[in-house]
Enzyme design. Structure first.
Site, mmCIF file in Angstrom:
data_model
loop_
_atom_site.group_PDB
_atom_site.id
_atom_site.type_symbol
_atom_site.label_atom_id
_atom_site.label_comp_id
_atom_site.label_asym_id
_atom_site.label_seq_id
_atom_site.Cartn_x
_atom_site.Cartn_y
_atom_site.Cartn_z
ATOM 1 N N LEU A 270 -29.255 59.761 6.074
ATOM 2 C CA LEU A 270 -28.417 59.589 4.891
ATOM 3 C C LEU A 270 -26.941 59.413 5.235
ATOM 4 O O LEU A 270 -26.211 58.744 4.501
ATOM 5 C CB LEU A 270 -28.598 60.785 3.945
ATOM 6 C CG LEU A 270 -30.005 60.965 3.365
ATOM 7 C CD1 LEU A 270 -30.034 62.153 2.419
ATOM 8 C CD2 LEU A 270 -30.483 59.701 2.656
ATOM 9 N N HIS A 271 -26.495 59.994 6.352
ATOM 10 C CA HIS A 271 -25.065 59.872 6.676
ATOM 11 C C HIS A 271 -24.668 58.446 7.046
ATOM 12 O O HIS A 271 -23.485 58.133 7.130
ATOM 13 C CB HIS A 271 -24.666 60.863 7.775
ATOM 14 C CG HIS A 271 -25.142 60.508 9.146
ATOM 15 N ND1 HIS A 271 -24.524 60.974 10.288
ATOM 16 C CD2 HIS A 271 -26.183 59.749 9.582
ATOM 17 C CE1 HIS A 271 -25.149 60.520 11.350
ATOM 18 N NE2 HIS A 271 -26.159 59.778 10.950
ATOM 19 N N ASN A 272 -25.652 57.572 7.261
ATOM 20 C CA ASN A 272 -25.350 56.171 7.568
ATOM 21 C C ASN A 272 -25.032 55.348 6.326
ATOM 22 O O ASN A 272 -24.595 54.198 6.457
ATOM 23 C CB ASN A 272 -26.547 55.511 8.266
ATOM 24 C CG ASN A 272 -26.802 56.075 9.644
ATOM 25 O OD1 ASN A 272 -25.883 56.463 10.343
ATOM 26 N ND2 ASN A 272 -28.066 56.130 10.032
#
Length: 370
Positions: A270-272
């Site tokens: 998700l951090h991408n």
């Protein structure tokens, strides 16, 4: 000329009252405040020295014991005078330690630069020193002025360029493996009683899924990855003897329909992505959980930014700035921000657990309708 005149001249040369503002700034620059800035200025050169040492296989040259700087230079086929200066600098960085007779050996930190050692960070040094990484970091000022670029679907991102270069792709995969090892061990060690299927969305080469399947023979696995990565995952899972218990789907996390599952894993995915893209990924995950039954869980693994900058180390925010240059649509988030994302996708966070020997945390969520 009498003594009175000399005293008068000296009194005119002697500063009176408080130091000027310029002198205060100069004195401050020599103190703690200046040290902070100089440390940041010199950080780039320190990494360049470390990268050069790793690039010429310096750690391998010293892997078996002490050598003189000339002996290291000979093994690495490098310039002896420059190697002597480099080892002197690396000693000050605590990567090597010197002994009598100008002989050097690797420190415990330096041994983490040897390929194949447990916890080796060599691949991380090579990756962060690569041209795509350096060029992306150099463009931070432009991004700051213009804002993040609009997604175009172009395949010329630094990430894509790395995967087109076999050497850099190997460094990337190696570094991700090092960072993922404690995560894989932690997830595999958790209870999987009553779990029939685990889906790993964006699961890379399948390291985490393989660890779970090896430890829990009753579990079947499904890995969803981009076609170029799915090929590597298929080979890795076959090498582990898990082909009959694991399906690899070549697709993407936004459109591929996931089979019903009692566990869906999103590890460092998700951090991408932006909030909107995360919402689309989480909808896919939720659809698998709905079909998986009322006890189905999402396991989301991410670094969590501290909610306050006070009392935190600078390392807490290094990754977020790295994401800003490599994946400008994404970024690190706080626990509350991730919980908000999950909530908007119809998921309720039930627990958050720090992962041992890792900077990451495991967030467990279930369907909010329960």
């Amino acid at each position: 000329m009498d003594r009175t005149h000399h005293r008068h001249v000296r009194s005119r040369l002697r500063p009176r009252g408080r130091p000027s503002e310029g002198m205060e700034r100069m004195n401050d620059g020599e103190g703690a405040a200046g040290s902070v800035v100089r440390d940041l200025i010199n950080g780039a050169m320190r990494f360049s020295v470390l990268y050069a040492f790793v690039r010429v296989s310096g750690p391998q040259a010293l892997a078996d014991g002490e050598l003189t700087s000339d002996e290291v230079a000979k093994r690495c086929q490098c310039d002896p005078p420059l190697m002597r200066r480099m080892l002197r600098a690396l000693e000050s960085y605590r990567i090597v330690s010197g002994s009598s007779g100008s002989r050097y050996r690797l420190s415990p930190a330096g041994r983490l630069l040897i390929p194949g050692t447990v916890g080796s960070l060599r691949a991380g040094v090579l990756l962060n020193g690569s041209a795509p990484w350096r060029e992306a970091a150099a463009g931070l000022a432009d991004k700051l002025l213009t804002g993040p670029p609009t997604p175009t679907g172009s395949d010329d991102s630094p990430y894509q360029r790395i995967h087109r270069d076999p050497e850099l792709a190997a460094a990337f995969n190696g570094y991700m493996t090092t960072l993922s090892t404690p995560v894989s061990m932690a997830l595999a060690a958790r209870d999987h009683e009553g779990v029939g299927t685990v889906v790993d969305l964006g699961g890379g080469q399948g390291m985490t899924l393989a660890a779970i399947l090896r430890r829990h023979p009753h579990v079947r696995g499904v890995l969803v990855e981009r076609p170029s990565v799915a090929e590597d995952a298929t080979r890795h899972l076959a090498d582990q003897g898990l082909t009959d218990r694991c399906e690899v789907i070549a697709g993407d996390m936004f459109t591929t329909t996931c089979p019903p599952a009692q566990r869906v894993i999103l590890a460092s995915v998700l951090h991408n992505w932006s909030d909107d893209a995360c919402a689309a990924i989480l909808r896919q995950a939720r659809s698998a959980l709905v079909a998986g039954g009322p006890a189905a869980e999402l396991w989301c693994v991410e670094d969590l930014l501290p909610s306050s900058q006070r009392g935190t180390g600078r390392g807490d925010f290094d990754l977020d700035m790295r994401m800003a240059v490599m994946f400008p649509q994404g970024g690190e988030r706080t626990k509350d921000e991730y919980q908000d994302l999950l909530s908007r996708a119809g998921l309720r966070t039930t627990a958050v657990h720090p992962i041992p020997d890792s900077t990451r945390s495991l967030m467990i969520a279930r369907m909010a309708s329960e």
